[in-house]
Enzyme design. Structure first.
Site: not given
Ligand code: HXC
Length: 508
Positions: A152-153, A398-399
């Site tokens: 994401g961001g 030009g290069a």
């Molecule tokens: C809260 C999160 C989290 C999140 C993971 N966890 N991402 N908690 N917010 N964004 C937590 C899970 O619930 C889990 O908790 C632990 O972290 C480990 O995650 P898993 O999913 O079990 O790990 P894994 O299977 O290795 O997968 C990793 C991952 C997946 C691919 C990164 O977690 C995922 O897809 N996360 C979301 C990614 C995403 O879309 N993020 C938001 C992006 S938007 P427990 O308690 O079970 O251990 C963004 C906007 C920013 O970032 C904008 C700025 C301008």
């Protein structure tokens, strides 16, 4: 406060833990943590009952090769290293402190992105980091290691930094992950194929370095820090350990004289044949000192850092061994970015030219070769650091101008005897000048003669030398001595004719 780091949980994912990464990066016992007790203030989704050690990111200062650095390391074992308001604040404040302390920032990224439970507060955390990234740009080097997911961001903070390091099978960088791609585009794709280390090192050009393991990656970060100034105004990488006399014959600082002689035979007989420009670079700079960046992206250009008599220089080169060294959009971006980095930190620029031109045709035109190529012109013309150029062979059109010609402000331009400095190659030129005659086979003799005349007139450095567009035609073996003397002469170069302005408008 002491924490129990969950090393096993992280090792189970085949990754090092944040604290292990910090210990590998920093000199022994040098790391000093700050903001360790910071806690999130979130109460939604059961967060009021959750304590998150150091809010998921370890921040502090340490030393690398004896010099201070700021470091943050996201801990994936703590709520997936997700970034909430306080987590973001810690990183932003660390960068702000690093600006005040004048030391590089190294970010060890391993995070699930914005902490979902914190909603807009998490997003604001990113905003604060971005603002500090931009404040720090050009003041202190910023280095990002992608040591896990970066989704994401979250990718935009690394995207704003100067160097991005990736690790095979560990790094993931994307705007949206595979699941969103599937939902929106009905496409199945793995994380690796979407935003793995190879994709960003070879295709997108987002990453500067790709390493097989985390340990090698961190070692490479330490090596880079040995080449670059640690803040704007830092002169230490330019202090030679030993000084040699100006124009002195002794040029053996970590350098074997034999290498200079070998330069005489690097160019192939036929000027149409390619060769790897690194064969030249490595014979000019101090032994084993060339530290290439963005190696796998746009191989028709080569950029990096090297040492000459122990001093850091920024190297930029066309590479005739790849696409003939021609300039395309990607090579232009690669070169312009490196030139601007070097200029920002007062790293002298050494440019090697062997370029047949910019790529013609609709593909690159539609990608915006005009806009991308203009970046090189802008970057070199703007750069006020010492600029030394060596034309080894072709310098067309030009290069020729773009690749740090005298006209764009090179301080010294040297040409090897086989240099061809012209508007274009002989075949192209004759095809245009004698288009009508070429249609008649009876003119074959005439066209051949004209081709020879063109080659004799333009396929040499003579005219450019007569017009003083080049400083000297030199034998290849003289190259290192000339470069050395030139940079020594330019040691105290200062440019004072900059018109008053806020900032320029580089074509982005
Ligand atoms: C809260 C999160 C989290 C999140 C993971 N966890 N991402 N908690 N917010 N964004 C937590 C899970 O619930 C889990 O908790 C632990 O972290 C480990 O995650 P898993 O999913 O079990 O790990 P894994 O299977 O290795 O997968 C990793 C991952 C997946 C691919 C990164 O977690 C995922 O897809 N996360 C979301 C990614 C995403 O879309 N993020 C938001 C992006 S938007 P427990 O308690 O079970 O251990 C963004 C906007 C920013 O970032 C904008 C700025 C301008």
């Amino acid at each position: 406060m002491a924490f129990d780091y969950n090393l096993e949980k992280q090792h189970a994912k085949g990754k090092l833990h944040a604290i292990e990464r910090i210990n590998l990066l920093c000199d022994k016992d040098s790391f000093m943590e700050i903001y360790a007790d910071a806690q999130h203030q979130c109460t939604s989704f059961g967060m009021d009952k959750k304590t998150i050690p150091y809010d998921g990111v370890i921040t502090g200062f340490g030393k690398v090769n004896g010099k201070k650095v700021a470091v943050y390391a996201q801990d994936f074992t703590v709520q997936g290293g997700s970034l909430g308001k306080v987590h973001g604040q810690k990183i932003a404040e660390l960068i702000a402190k690093a600006i005040e302390c004048r030391c590089p920032v190294i970010g060890l990224n391993d995070s699930g992105g914005a902490r979902i439970q914190e909603g807009v507060d998490a997003l604001c955390g990113y905003g604060e980091i971005f603002r500090q990234n931009v404040r720090a740009s050009g003041v202190i080097p910023q280095i990002s290691v992608i040591a896990g997911p970066c989704a994401g961001g979250a990718v935009y903070s690394p995207g704003l930094t100067d160097f991005i390091f990736t690790v095979d099978k560990i790094s993931e960088m994307y705007i949206t992950g595979p699941k969103v791609v599937k939902q929106v585009m009905f496409m199945d794709i793995t994380s690796e194929d979407l935003g793995g280390a190879a994709i960003h090192s070879q295709k997108s050009g987002v990453a500067h370095y790709r390493c097989p393991t985390e340990a090698e990656c961190i070692e490479k970060v330490r090596k880079l820090l040995d080449y670059i100034p640690h803040y704007y105004g830092d002169k230490t990488p330019f202090e030679p350990k030993e000084k040699k006399a100006l124009f002195g014959k002794k040029v053996d600082f970590k350098y074997t004289e034999k290498k200079s002689a070998e330069l005489n035979s690097v160019l192939p007989e036929a000027s149409t044949k390619g060769y790897d420009i690194r064969e030249v670079i490595n014979r000019v700079v101090d032994d084993d000192s060339f530290f290439e960046s963005t190696e796998e992206f746009a191989g028709n250009a080569v950029v990096g850092f090297a040492k000459i008599e122990g001093k850091t220089v920024g190297v930029v080169a066309n590479n005739p061994g790849n696409l003939g060294g021609i300039l395309n959009c990607d090579a232009s971006d690669k070169i312009a970015r490196h030139v601007r980095y070097c200029d920002a930190y007062d790293i002298p620029l050494l440019t090697f030219v062997d370029v047949p031109g910019f790529v013609p045709g609709p593909q690159e035109e539609q990608k915006g070769i005009i806009r991308h190529g203009a970046k090189i012109l802008y970057a070199y013309a703007e750069a006020s650091v010492p600029k030394v150029t060596v034309i080894t062979r072709k310098a067309y059109g030009g290069a020729y101008i773009a690749m740090c010609s005298k006209h764009l402000g090179a301080d010294f331009v040297y040409a090897w005897p086989k240099a061809e400095i012209a508007v274009m190659g002989a075949e192209g030129a004759i095809g245009i000048l004698y288009a009508k005659e070429l249609k008649d086979p009876n003119n074959a003799q005439l066209v051949q003669e004209k081709g020879q005349e063109y080659r004799a007139t333009f396929m040499t450095p003579t005219i450019a030398a007569q017009r003083d567009y080049i400083s000297a035609v030199i034998e290849p073996q003289e190259t290192r001595a000339r470069i050395l003397s030139s940079f020594e002469l330019l040691e105290n170069k200062s440019v004072s004719d900059k018109p008053l302005k806020k900032h320029g408008n580089i074509p982005l």
